[in-house]
Design a protein around this motif. Structure first.
Motif, short mmCIF file in Angstrom:
data_model
loop_
_atom_site.label_atom_id
_atom_site.label_comp_id
_atom_site.label_asym_id
_atom_site.label_seq_id
_atom_site.Cartn_x
_atom_site.Cartn_y
_atom_site.Cartn_z
N PHE A 133 -0.90 -3.01 3.51
CA PHE A 133 -2.07 -2.84 4.38
C PHE A 133 -3.31 -2.46 3.57
O PHE A 133 -3.27 -1.63 2.68
CB PHE A 133 -1.80 -1.76 5.43
N LYS A 134 -4.41 -3.11 3.93
CA LYS A 134 -5.74 -2.74 3.42
C LYS A 134 -6.72 -2.86 4.58
O LYS A 134 -6.45 -3.56 5.57
CB LYS A 134 -6.15 -3.62 2.24
N GLU A 175 -1.76 3.27 7.35
CA GLU A 175 -2.56 3.83 6.28
C GLU A 175 -2.59 2.87 5.10
O GLU A 175 -1.58 2.22 4.80
CB GLU A 175 -1.98 5.16 5.80
N VAL A 176 -3.73 2.81 4.42
CA VAL A 176 -3.89 1.99 3.23
C VAL A 176 -2.87 2.45 2.18
O VAL A 176 -2.72 3.64 1.93
CB VAL A 176 -5.32 2.10 2.67
N GLY A 177 -2.14 1.49 1.62
CA GLY A 177 -1.17 1.78 0.58
C GLY A 177 0.12 2.42 1.05
O GLY A 177 1.04 2.63 0.27
N TYR A 182 3.97 -6.33 12.57
CA TYR A 182 4.40 -4.95 12.71
C TYR A 182 4.36 -4.27 11.35
O TYR A 182 4.53 -4.90 10.32
CB TYR A 182 5.79 -4.85 13.34
N PRO A 183 4.11 -2.94 11.34
CA PRO A 183 4.06 -2.21 10.08
C PRO A 183 5.43 -1.69 9.68
O PRO A 183 6.27 -1.38 10.53
CB PRO A 183 3.12 -1.05 10.39
N VAL A 184 5.66 -1.63 8.37
CA VAL A 184 6.87 -1.04 7.80
C VAL A 184 6.41 -0.12 6.68
O VAL A 184 5.60 -0.52 5.84
CB VAL A 184 7.83 -2.12 7.25
N GLU A 185 6.91 1.12 6.67
CA GLU A 185 6.53 2.04 5.60
C GLU A 185 6.89 1.44 4.25
O GLU A 185 7.94 0.81 4.10
CB GLU A 185 7.19 3.39 5.80
N LYS A 186 6.00 1.64 3.27
CA LYS A 186 6.12 1.03 1.95
C LYS A 186 7.49 1.29 1.32
O LYS A 186 8.14 0.38 0.83
CB LYS A 186 5.01 1.54 1.04
N GLU A 187 7.95 2.52 1.34
CA GLU A 187 9.22 2.88 0.72
C GLU A 187 10.39 2.13 1.37
O GLU A 187 11.25 1.58 0.68
CB GLU A 187 9.44 4.39 0.83
#
Length: 101
Positions: A16-17, A63-65, A78-83
């Motif tokens: 995400f950016k 959130e960015v990054g 849909y968003p997925v946490e980076k980790e």
């Protein structure tokens, strides 16, 4: 009980950016009480704003990054946490993508 394996599916994803958000979660400046979610193309109150993505299940703050934005097989986002994303998904090259299609 029978055992199953999840089918391989090629998805598109990007970390995400700003600019990828559908709108914002808005909070009063000195409070954590959510006022609501506002599409970025509508009037947004002068508040603390957190970028958000509209999913099939509703709005989700991002959130960015910190989140990848995944585009599913039917175009849903849909968003997925980076980790979690990096533990769950492997990058495929163009040839693998064609072989699995």
């Amino acid at each position: 009980m029978a055992k199953y394996r999840k089918k391989s599916v090629i998805i598109e994803a990007e970390l995400f950016k700003m600019g990828m958000e559908d709108g914002y979660a808005c909070y009063p400046i000195f409070s954590d009480k959510l006022l609501g979610f506002y599409h970025k193309n509508e009037p947004i109150p002068k508040t603390k704003r957190i970028p958000a993505i509209k999913t099939l299940e509703g709005w989700y703050e991002v959130e960015v990054g910190k989140h990848y934005i995944v585009t599913g097989v039917k175009g849903e986002r849909y968003p997925v946490e980076k980790e979690i994303f990096e533990e769950t998904y492997d990058l495929v090259n163009a040839k693998e993508s064609l072989d699995l299609a």
